[in-house]
Design a protein around this motif. Structure first.
Motif, PDB file in Angstrom:
ATOM      1  N   ILE A 227       0.839  -1.201   0.000  1.00 49.14           N
ATOM      2  CA  ILE A 227       0.000   0.000   0.000  1.00 49.14           C
ATOM      3  C   ILE A 227       0.870   1.246   0.000  1.00 49.14           C
ATOM      4  CG2 ILE A 227      -1.671   1.383   1.294  1.00 49.14           C
ATOM      5  CD1 ILE A 227      -2.958  -1.161   2.274  1.00 49.14           C
ATOM      6  N   PHE A 228       0.578   2.137  -0.936  1.00 51.42           N
ATOM      7  CA  PHE A 228       1.155   3.477  -0.955  1.00 51.42           C
ATOM      8  C   PHE A 228       0.056   4.450  -0.522  1.00 51.42           C
ATOM      9  CE2 PHE A 228       4.166   1.189  -3.374  1.00 51.42           C
ATOM     10  CZ  PHE A 228       5.343   1.940  -3.473  1.00 51.42           C
ATOM     11  N   VAL A 229       0.421   5.437   0.263  1.00 53.14           N
ATOM     12  CA  VAL A 229      -0.533   6.444   0.720  1.00 53.14           C
ATOM     13  C   VAL A 229      -0.041   7.814   0.269  1.00 53.14           C
ATOM     14  CG1 VAL A 229      -1.582   7.562   2.727  1.00 53.14           C
ATOM     15  CG2 VAL A 229      -1.246   5.069   2.723  1.00 53.14           C
ATOM     16  N   TRP A 230      -0.893   8.544  -0.431  1.00 51.00           N
ATOM     17  CA  TRP A 230      -0.552   9.874  -0.933  1.00 51.00           C
ATOM     18  C   TRP A 230      -1.087  10.940   0.005  1.00 51.00           C
ATOM     19  CZ3 TRP A 230       1.267  10.913  -6.209  1.00 51.00           C
ATOM     20  CH2 TRP A 230       1.483   9.747  -6.968  1.00 51.00           C
ATOM     21  N   SER A 231      -0.257  11.930   0.317  1.00 52.80           N
ATOM     22  CA  SER A 231      -0.778  13.100   1.025  1.00 52.80           C
ATOM     23  C   SER A 231      -1.573  13.949   0.045  1.00 52.80           C
ATOM     24  CB  SER A 231       0.357  13.922   1.639  1.00 52.80           C
ATOM     25  OG  SER A 231       0.985  14.743   0.664  1.00 52.80           O
ATOM     26  N   ASP A 232      -2.425  14.817   0.575  1.00 51.70           N
ATOM     27  CA  ASP A 232      -3.197  15.703  -0.292  1.00 51.70           C
ATOM     28  C   ASP A 232      -2.287  16.614  -1.119  1.00 51.70           C
ATOM     29  OD1 ASP A 232      -2.374  17.086   2.006  1.00 51.70           O
ATOM     30  OD2 ASP A 232      -4.399  17.620   2.647  1.00 51.70           O
ATOM     31  N   PHE A 233      -1.199  17.100  -0.518  1.00 53.85           N
ATOM     32  CA  PHE A 233      -0.280  17.975  -1.244  1.00 53.85           C
ATOM     33  C   PHE A 233       0.464  17.211  -2.337  1.00 53.85           C
ATOM     34  CE2 PHE A 233       0.572  21.995   1.440  1.00 53.85           C
ATOM     35  CZ  PHE A 233      -0.757  22.065   1.819  1.00 53.85           C
ATOM     36  N   ALA A 234       0.931  16.009  -2.026  1.00 54.35           N
ATOM     37  CA  ALA A 234       1.658  15.223  -3.026  1.00 54.35           C
ATOM     38  C   ALA A 234       0.762  14.888  -4.205  1.00 54.35           C
ATOM     39  CB  ALA A 234       2.214  13.948  -2.396  1.00 54.35           C
ATOM     40  N   LEU A 235      -0.484  14.507  -3.928  1.00 55.60           N
ATOM     41  CA  LEU A 235      -1.400  14.177  -5.008  1.00 55.60           C
ATOM     42  C   LEU A 235      -1.668  15.399  -5.882  1.00 55.60           C
ATOM     43  CD1 LEU A 235      -3.138  11.724  -6.010  1.00 55.60           C
ATOM     44  CD2 LEU A 235      -5.066  12.891  -4.937  1.00 55.60           C
ATOM     45  N   SER A 236      -1.753  16.566  -5.276  1.00 57.55           N
ATOM     46  CA  SER A 236      -2.022  17.781  -6.051  1.00 57.55           C
ATOM     47  C   SER A 236      -0.893  18.094  -7.028  1.00 57.55           C
ATOM     48  CB  SER A 236      -2.240  18.975  -5.118  1.00 57.55           C
ATOM     49  OG  SER A 236      -1.020  19.437  -4.558  1.00 57.55           O
ATOM     50  N   ARG A 237       0.310  17.642  -6.710  1.00 59.83           N
ATOM     51  CA  ARG A 237       1.436  17.929  -7.614  1.00 59.83           C
ATOM     52  C   ARG A 237       1.257  17.224  -8.954  1.00 59.83           C
ATOM     53  NH1 ARG A 237       2.626  22.396  -6.110  1.00 59.83           N
ATOM     54  NH2 ARG A 237       4.233  22.308  -7.712  1.00 59.83           N
ATOM     55  N   LEU A 238       0.508  16.099  -8.969  1.00 60.78           N
ATOM     56  CA  LEU A 238       0.278  15.401 -10.228  1.00 60.78           C
ATOM     57  C   LEU A 238      -0.374  16.313 -11.258  1.00 60.78           C
ATOM     58  CD1 LEU A 238      -1.031  11.887  -9.073  1.00 60.78           C
ATOM     59  CD2 LEU A 238       1.067  12.330 -10.352  1.00 60.78           C
ATOM     60  N   PHE A 239      -1.361  17.104 -10.813  1.00 71.31           N
ATOM     61  CA  PHE A 239      -2.032  17.976 -11.787  1.00 71.31           C
ATOM     62  C   PHE A 239      -1.449  19.383 -11.828  1.00 71.31           C
ATOM     63  CE2 PHE A 239      -4.900  17.937  -8.018  1.00 71.31           C
ATOM     64  CZ  PHE A 239      -4.987  19.278  -7.721  1.00 71.31           C
ATOM     65  N   ILE A 240      -0.919  19.876 -10.717  1.00 73.83           N
ATOM     66  CA  ILE A 240      -0.336  21.226 -10.734  1.00 73.83           C
ATOM     67  C   ILE A 240       0.873  21.267 -11.663  1.00 73.83           C
ATOM     68  CG2 ILE A 240       0.893  22.955  -9.362  1.00 73.83           C
ATOM     69  CD1 ILE A 240      -0.927  22.207  -7.011  1.00 73.83           C
ATOM     70  N   GLU A 241       1.716  20.248 -11.593  1.00 74.83           N
ATOM     71  CA  GLU A 241       2.930  20.240 -12.409  1.00 74.83           C
ATOM     72  C   GLU A 241       2.640  19.922 -13.874  1.00 74.83           C
ATOM     73  OE1 GLU A 241       5.639  17.618 -10.447  1.00 74.83           O
ATOM     74  OE2 GLU A 241       5.833  18.917  -8.688  1.00 74.83           O
ATOM     75  N   SER A 242       1.446  19.415 -14.161  1.00 74.27           N
ATOM     76  CA  SER A 242       1.082  19.122 -15.552  1.00 74.27           C
ATOM     77  C   SER A 242       0.221  20.215 -16.180  1.00 74.27           C
ATOM     78  CB  SER A 242       0.319  17.785 -15.619  1.00 74.27           C
ATOM     79  OG  SER A 242       1.109  16.723 -15.133  1.00 74.27           O
ATOM     80  N   ALA A 243      -0.211  21.182 -15.387  1.00 77.52           N
ATOM     81  CA  ALA A 243      -1.117  22.225 -15.877  1.00 77.52           C
ATOM     82  C   ALA A 243      -0.396  23.195 -16.802  1.00 77.52           C
ATOM     83  CB  ALA A 243      -1.735  22.977 -14.705  1.00 77.52           C
TER      84      ALA A 243
END
Length: 352
Positions: A227-243
């Motif tokens: 199991i991997f657990v993502w923090s809310d901030f880490a998950l947001s980087r997926l779309f912020i860095e791709s925007a």
């Protein structure tokens, strides 16, 4: 013995309802988490470091579930609303995959769950070291990420307003592609400033169990589960860095970033927002039932732990998690269910 899943003694679902497609894909991960918790095996935690880099550490399931109460004293409520977040929205916020409650029915923690296979289709033909898992994120995930951030800093909303007001207050029409495209660089900058300033409030949001197969075959690898657990901030980087700001085509990632900025800004000003309105107004001609998807070629750069390629749990643990012949109630046409049949010695074709 009645078919059951390890560790789930109290739930808003009856045990007989764990085995359908959408039900099993969230119930099995919770059972896996309960098993790991009782065995003292910590999940991998994907978070942002103080220097704004993605790091993989370990986190206790006490911190993931938000309580030291044992599994038997928890209620696992699937597809439920986390009531404390409702205070920030004028409209119903809807549910999330899992809300952990105590036996008095008090909400403790909301979690999104994504059961993913390793490798995904896009990385299965690469060297094993380059394998990754696809993440498909739904609107509930980003909505709850935003609301969770707000709850953590609800006494510092003036500071949030100072960050977002210079750009957000000047947006006339949030549904206008050209205007959002023009403002995208400034919105991304504001989100970066926000996350740098408040990085200490990040918390677990998404629980991503992985099941590893031998390439694209249905056969489990010897080291099969983790199991991997993502923090809310880490998950947001997926779309912020791709925007990116493209007036001809607002991408899903750009849409997610703009929605997050708008929610943070509006709540910082009014202490409430219209969640449903934001998500419907800012569709930008994309499907509204999916927020965005990231292939294994991208997520592998976030899932840096060696446990991505060598999961912590052997395939043999399946028989300790799926109890009472529960596998006989699965549907063998589904890939994960078929894998379980093979692993537990059953064959597809079970009659229900």
């Amino acid at each position: 013995m009645e078919p059951a899943l390890y560790g789930i003694e109290h739930s808003n679902r009856a045990k007989k309802d764990f085995w359908g497609k959408s039900q099993f894909n969230s119930a099995f991960p919770v059972a896996l988490a309960c098993y790991m918790r009782d065995k003292g095996i910590k999940p991998v935690y994907i978070s942002l470091s103080d220097d704004f880099e993605i790091v993989n550490t370990e986190i206790s399931f006490d911190d993931v579930f938000g309580t030291k109460l044992p599994n038997k004293d928890l209620i696992f409520c699937f597809e439920s609303k986390f009531d404390p977040y409702q205070a920030f929205s004028r409209e119903d916020i809807g549910g999330i995959d899992l809300v952990v409650k105590d036996l008095d029915n008090n909400c403790i923690t909301p979690l999104e769950i994504k059961l993913t296979v390793l490798p995904d289709d896009g990385t299965s033909k690469l060297q094993e070291a380059e394998w990754g898992s696809e993440l498909v994120i739904r609107p509930a995930t980003t909505k709850y990420a935003a609301l969770g951030m707000v709850q953590s800093i609800q006494n510092r909303l003036d500071e949030v307003r100072e960050i977002f007001e210079p750009v957000c207050a000047n947006i006339q029409h949030w549904s206008n592609k050209r205007e959002i495209a023009d403002k995208t660089p400034a919105l991304i900058n504001a989100l970066n400033v926000f996350e740098r300033k408040f990085i200490d409030i990040q918390k677990p949001l998404l629980m991503q169990p992985i099941w590893k197969t031998k390439g694209k075959s249905p056969l489990l690898d010897d080291n099969a589960f983790d199991i991997f657990v993502w923090s809310d901030f880490a998950l947001s980087r997926l779309f912020i860095e791709s925007a990116k700001g493209d007036p001809a085509n607002i991408s899903r990632s750009t849409r997610s970033a703009a929605r997050l900025a708008r929610i943070l800004f509006e709540i910082s000003v009014q202490h409430k927002t219209n969640i449903y309105q934001i998500y419907t107004e800012m569709a930008f001609e994309h499907q509204t039932d999916k927020e965005f998807a990231m292939s294994g070629r991208i997520t592998r750069n976030y899932m840096k732990s060696p446990r991505r390629l060598e999961p912590a749990l052997k395939k043999d643990i399946l028989s300790e998690i799926i109890l009472g012949g529960g596998e006989k109630h699965l549907s063998p046409e589904r890939r994960f269910d078929q894998t379980i049949f093979f692993a537990l010695g059953d064959k597809p074709g079970v009659k229900h």
